[in-house]
Design a protein around this motif. Structure first.
Motif, mmCIF file in Angstrom:
data_model
loop_
_atom_site.group_PDB
_atom_site.id
_atom_site.type_symbol
_atom_site.label_atom_id
_atom_site.label_comp_id
_atom_site.label_asym_id
_atom_site.label_seq_id
_atom_site.Cartn_x
_atom_site.Cartn_y
_atom_site.Cartn_z
ATOM 1 N N GLY A 84 0.826 -1.212 0.000
ATOM 2 C CA GLY A 84 0.000 0.000 0.000
ATOM 3 C C GLY A 84 0.855 1.256 0.000
ATOM 4 N N ILE A 85 0.271 2.357 -0.452
ATOM 5 C CA ILE A 85 0.973 3.634 -0.520
ATOM 6 C C ILE A 85 0.384 4.611 0.499
ATOM 7 C CG2 ILE A 85 1.367 5.688 -1.949
ATOM 8 C CD1 ILE A 85 1.482 3.876 -4.382
ATOM 9 N N SER A 86 1.264 5.236 1.286
ATOM 10 C CA SER A 86 0.890 6.349 2.157
ATOM 11 C C SER A 86 1.510 7.601 1.545
ATOM 12 C CB SER A 86 1.415 6.126 3.580
ATOM 13 O OG SER A 86 1.155 7.255 4.393
ATOM 14 N N ALA A 87 0.684 8.396 0.860
ATOM 15 C CA ALA A 87 1.201 9.449 -0.028
ATOM 16 C C ALA A 87 1.328 10.810 0.662
ATOM 17 C CB ALA A 87 0.310 9.569 -1.264
ATOM 18 N N VAL A 88 2.012 10.837 1.795
ATOM 19 C CA VAL A 88 2.238 12.090 2.513
ATOM 20 C C VAL A 88 3.626 12.620 2.146
ATOM 21 C CG1 VAL A 88 2.432 13.185 4.782
ATOM 22 C CG2 VAL A 88 0.772 11.339 4.414
ATOM 23 N N PRO A 89 3.718 13.821 1.546
ATOM 24 C CA PRO A 89 5.031 14.374 1.187
ATOM 25 C C PRO A 89 5.839 14.713 2.433
ATOM 26 C CG PRO A 89 3.236 15.565 0.094
ATOM 27 C CD PRO A 89 2.622 14.716 1.160
ATOM 28 N N PRO A 90 7.159 14.558 2.381
ATOM 29 C CA PRO A 90 7.972 14.865 3.560
ATOM 30 C C PRO A 90 8.183 16.367 3.723
ATOM 31 C CG PRO A 90 9.382 14.185 1.751
ATOM 32 C CD PRO A 90 7.971 14.050 1.257
ATOM 33 N N SER A 146 7.240 19.381 9.421
ATOM 34 C CA SER A 146 6.115 19.161 10.339
ATOM 35 C C SER A 146 5.408 17.826 10.136
ATOM 36 C CB SER A 146 5.097 20.299 10.197
ATOM 37 O OG SER A 146 4.513 20.287 8.914
ATOM 38 N N GLN A 147 5.770 17.079 9.089
ATOM 39 C CA GLN A 147 5.070 15.822 8.838
ATOM 40 C C GLN A 147 5.361 14.756 9.890
ATOM 41 O OE1 GLN A 147 2.685 15.728 6.526
ATOM 42 N NE2 GLN A 147 3.257 17.858 6.191
ATOM 43 N N LYS A 148 6.378 15.003 10.708
ATOM 44 C CA LYS A 148 6.657 14.055 11.788
ATOM 45 C C LYS A 148 5.534 14.047 12.830
ATOM 46 C CE LYS A 148 9.524 17.426 14.274
ATOM 47 N NZ LYS A 148 10.909 17.742 14.696
ATOM 48 N N TYR A 149 4.682 15.072 12.789
ATOM 49 C CA TYR A 149 3.554 15.127 13.722
ATOM 50 C C TYR A 149 2.326 14.391 13.193
ATOM 51 C CZ TYR A 149 6.446 19.003 15.414
ATOM 52 O OH TYR A 149 7.492 19.777 15.861
ATOM 53 N N ARG A 150 2.334 14.024 11.909
ATOM 54 C CA ARG A 150 1.183 13.352 11.309
ATOM 55 C C ARG A 150 1.065 11.912 11.800
ATOM 56 N NH1 ARG A 150 -0.211 15.351 6.018
ATOM 57 N NH2 ARG A 150 -1.861 13.792 5.912
ATOM 58 N N VAL A 197 10.810 2.705 3.061
ATOM 59 C CA VAL A 197 10.947 4.137 3.312
ATOM 60 C C VAL A 197 11.790 4.776 2.218
ATOM 61 C CG1 VAL A 197 11.715 5.895 4.955
ATOM 62 C CG2 VAL A 197 10.800 3.712 5.790
ATOM 63 N N VAL A 198 11.252 5.816 1.590
ATOM 64 C CA VAL A 198 11.972 6.557 0.553
ATOM 65 C C VAL A 198 12.130 8.011 0.989
ATOM 66 C CG1 VAL A 198 11.239 5.068 -1.347
ATOM 67 C CG2 VAL A 198 9.807 7.020 -0.700
ATOM 68 N N GLU A 199 13.080 8.709 0.395
ATOM 69 C CA GLU A 199 13.277 10.126 0.700
ATOM 70 C C GLU A 199 12.123 10.957 0.156
ATOM 71 O OE1 GLU A 199 15.606 11.520 2.554
ATOM 72 O OE2 GLU A 199 16.654 9.626 2.946
ATOM 73 N N LYS A 200 11.644 10.577 -1.022
ATOM 74 C CA LYS A 200 10.508 11.254 -1.660
ATOM 75 C C LYS A 200 9.933 10.303 -2.691
ATOM 76 C CE LYS A 200 13.459 13.468 -5.135
ATOM 77 N NZ LYS A 200 13.871 14.747 -5.756
ATOM 78 N N PHE A 201 8.756 10.609 -3.209
ATOM 79 C CA PHE A 201 8.131 9.771 -4.227
ATOM 80 C C PHE A 201 8.692 10.151 -5.597
ATOM 81 C CE2 PHE A 201 3.839 8.093 -2.427
ATOM 82 C CZ PHE A 201 4.513 7.569 -1.347
ATOM 83 N N GLY A 216 10.622 10.687 7.601
ATOM 84 C CA GLY A 216 10.222 11.878 8.331
ATOM 85 C C GLY A 216 8.730 12.035 8.507
ATOM 86 N N VAL A 217 7.945 11.055 8.045
ATOM 87 C CA VAL A 217 6.487 11.128 8.188
ATOM 88 C C VAL A 217 6.054 10.294 9.392
ATOM 89 C CG1 VAL A 217 4.268 10.580 7.143
ATOM 90 C CG2 VAL A 217 6.096 11.541 5.740
ATOM 91 N N SER A 218 5.441 10.963 10.375
ATOM 92 C CA SER A 218 4.951 10.304 11.579
ATOM 93 C C SER A 218 6.094 9.538 12.252
ATOM 94 C CB SER A 218 3.789 9.372 11.223
ATOM 95 O OG SER A 218 3.181 8.850 12.371
#
Length: 405
Positions: free
Chosen positions: A302-308, A311-315, A351-355, A335-337
Motif C-alpha cells: 500500500g501507498i501512504s502518499a504524505v510528502p515529507p 512538520s510531517q513528523k507530527y502526522r 521508506v523513501v526520501e521522496k516519491f 520523516g512522516v509520523s
C-alpha cells in the motif's frame, strides 16, 4: 438518571472516512462502556453530500448509541476568513444551546481545526476541552506552499492551535514528536501519545475477498500496488504515478489499483504522460467502508502518499493503521509520523526520501523480497506489528479514563 453529556466536534463531513473509521467507532465504544449522551456536530461538505432522507436514516441509527447528530454547513471559497467566522458563530450557537440544555462538561474535538474552534467555545462556555489527533495543520499548509506564513489566516490558525494545545484538559497526539511539541508550548494538558488507530475486529485480512477482486480485475499473476485516498492538498499528486513507474521498472507485472473521489480524467492524463499502459492500472470510485478492507486484502503493498516536510513528523496517517491491521506492507517517506521508523525497525514497509521513479529503484531488493514472500507470512507479521502500534483498544481505554476519571 441524567446521562453524562459530551459535545463532539469535527470539522469534517459525517461520511468522511476519517470520521467513519476513527472517531465514530471510538464514540460507539465509549457508549457501550458507560451511559453517555453524545451531541455530534459535523460540517457537511459537498464532496460527501447526503440527501435529507439519508440524513434522517443515519440520525435514527446513531441514537442506538446515544449519539444525537447536529449537521452544519461547511463554508469555504472566497473571503475565507469571513467564511470561517460564520462557522465559528455556528459552532458557538449550537454548543451553547446543547450545553445549557444538557449541562455538558466536555468538548471532544477531532484534529486541530476543530480544536481551534473548540478552544474559543470552551473558554466562553467554561468547559473542559479534550483533543484527539493534535497535529499542527497550519504548519502543514505553510510548508506545502498552500499558505504564506505572513498571511492572516496562517497566523490566526497557528495561534488558535497553540492555545488549544496549551489550555486543553487532555490532548492525544499521534507521535512522540507531537508530545515534545506540546511540552515545548508548556502545555497545561495531560498529554498522551496516541497514534490514529482502527478496530482490529473490522480491519483484518480477507482471503476470499482477495481472490474475488483479483479475479474481477484479472490480477492473479500481478504485484498489486494500492492507493486509496485523496490527491493534492496535504498529499502527493503526480508523484504517486512516478513512484509506480519505478515499481514497474523493478516488477514489470505490477498493477496500480487507485481508489479515489479525485477527478479520474486528470489521473488518466498523469498515467498517460508517464506511458503507463491501461492494463497496468485500474481506477475505482470511492467505495463503501466494508469494501476498503477487501481492496487492502487484494493488494501486495500500500501507498501512504504524505510528502515529507519538517512538520510531517507530527502526522499519524490512518491509512497505515488500516494497511497494517489487514496485514499489508506500506511505502512511506522518511520523516512522516513514526511510520518510517516502524517500517525500518520492524521490517513492515519501505521508506523513501521522496516519491519518484529514481527513489524507489534504490529499494529494489526490498520490493522483490515482499513480492517473493508468501502472503500468509506477510499478513501474520504485519498484523502483529499493527496490533501493537495502531490498535483501537488503546485509544478506547484512554478515552474511557479521560471521560470517567
Amino acid at each position: 438518571m441524567k446521562k453524562n453529556s459530551i459535545l463532539v466536534l469535527i470539522y469534517n463531513s459525517y461520511k468522511d472516512p476519517l470520521f467513519q473509521n476513527l472517531l465514530l467507532n471510538y464514540i460507539k465504544s465509549l457508549s457501550e462502556k458507560k451511559d453517555f449522551r453524545f451531541d455530534l456536530i459535523t460540517f457537511e461538505q459537498t464532496a460527501y453530500a447526503m440527501s435529507k432522507s439519508e440524513m434522517i436514516i443515519e440520525s435514527k441509527k446513531l441514537k442506538k448509541w446515544n449519539i444525537h447528530w447536529h449537521p452544519q454547513v461547511f463554508h469555504t471559497g472566497r473571503f475565507l476568513l469571513f467564511q470561517k467566522f460564520i462557522d465559528l458563530l455556528t459552532t458557538l450557537w449550537v454548543l451553547t444551546k446543547i450545553k445549557l440544555k444538557y449541562r455538558s462538561t466536555h468538548i471532544f474535538a477531532f484534529a486541530n481545526v476543530a480544536a481551534a474552534l473548540s478552544w474559543m467555545a470552551s473558554r466562553i462556555l467554561k468547559m473542559k476541552l479534550v483533543i484527539y489527533s493534535y497535529e499542527p495543520h497550519s504548519e502543514f499548509l505553510a510548508e506545502l506552499g498552500h499558505w504564506k506564513r505572513s498571511s492572516l489566516k496562517y497566523r490566526l490558525l497557528s495561534y488558535l492551535e497553540k492555545r488549544a494545545g496549551i489550555d486543553a484538559s487532555h490532548v492525544m497526539t499521534g507521535t512522540k514528536h507531537g508530545v515534545e511539541l506540546l511540552k515545548s508550548f508548556r502545555s497545561k494538558a495531560t498529554i498522551f501519545r496516541a497514534p490514529t488507530a482502527v478496530d482490529p475486529n473490522e480491519f483484518y485480512f480477507r482471503a476470499t475477498a482477495r481472490k474475488t477482486l483479483r479475479q474481477k480485475f484479472n490480477l492473479d499473476q500481478k504485484f498489486v500496488v494500492l492507493y486509496i485516498g485523496k490527491f493534492g492538498d496535504l498529499y502527493y499528486e503526480q508523484e504517486v504515478i512516478h513512484l509506480f513507474q519505478g515499481i514497474l521498472d523493478i516488477i514489470p507485472k505490477s498493477h496500480l489499483m487507485i481508489v479515489t473521489r479525485f477527478n479520474h480524467d486528470k489521473v488518466k492524463t498523469w498515467l498517460s504522460s508517464r506511458k503507463i499502459p491501461p492494463e497496468s492500472y485500474s481506477l475505482n470510485q470511492d467505495i463503501a467502508n466494508e469494501e476498503v478492507k477487501e481492496y487492502i486484502s487484494a493488494a501486495d503493498i500500500g501507498i501512504s502518499a504524505v510528502p515529507p516536510s519538517l512538520s510531517q513528523k507530527y502526522r499519524s496517517p490512518t491509512k497505515v493503521a488500516e494497511y497494517l491491521l489487514c496485514g499489508l506492507p506500506y511505502i512511506t517517506c522518511k520523516g512522516v509520523s513514526e511510520d518510517d521508523e516502524v517500517a525500518e525497525q520492524e521490517g513492515v514497509g519501505i521508506v523513501v526520501e521522496k516519491f519518484s521513479r529514481t527513489e524507489i529503484r534504490f529499494k529494489k531488493s526490498e520490493l522483490l523480497a515482499i513480492a517473493s514472500t508468501e502472503k500468509e507470512k506477510l499478513v501474520a507479521k504485519h498484523r502483529s506489528v499493527g496490533l501493537e502500534y495502531r490498535s483501537k483498544k488503546k485509544i478506547d481505554d484512554l478515552l474511557f479514563e479521560i471521560f470517567t476519571k
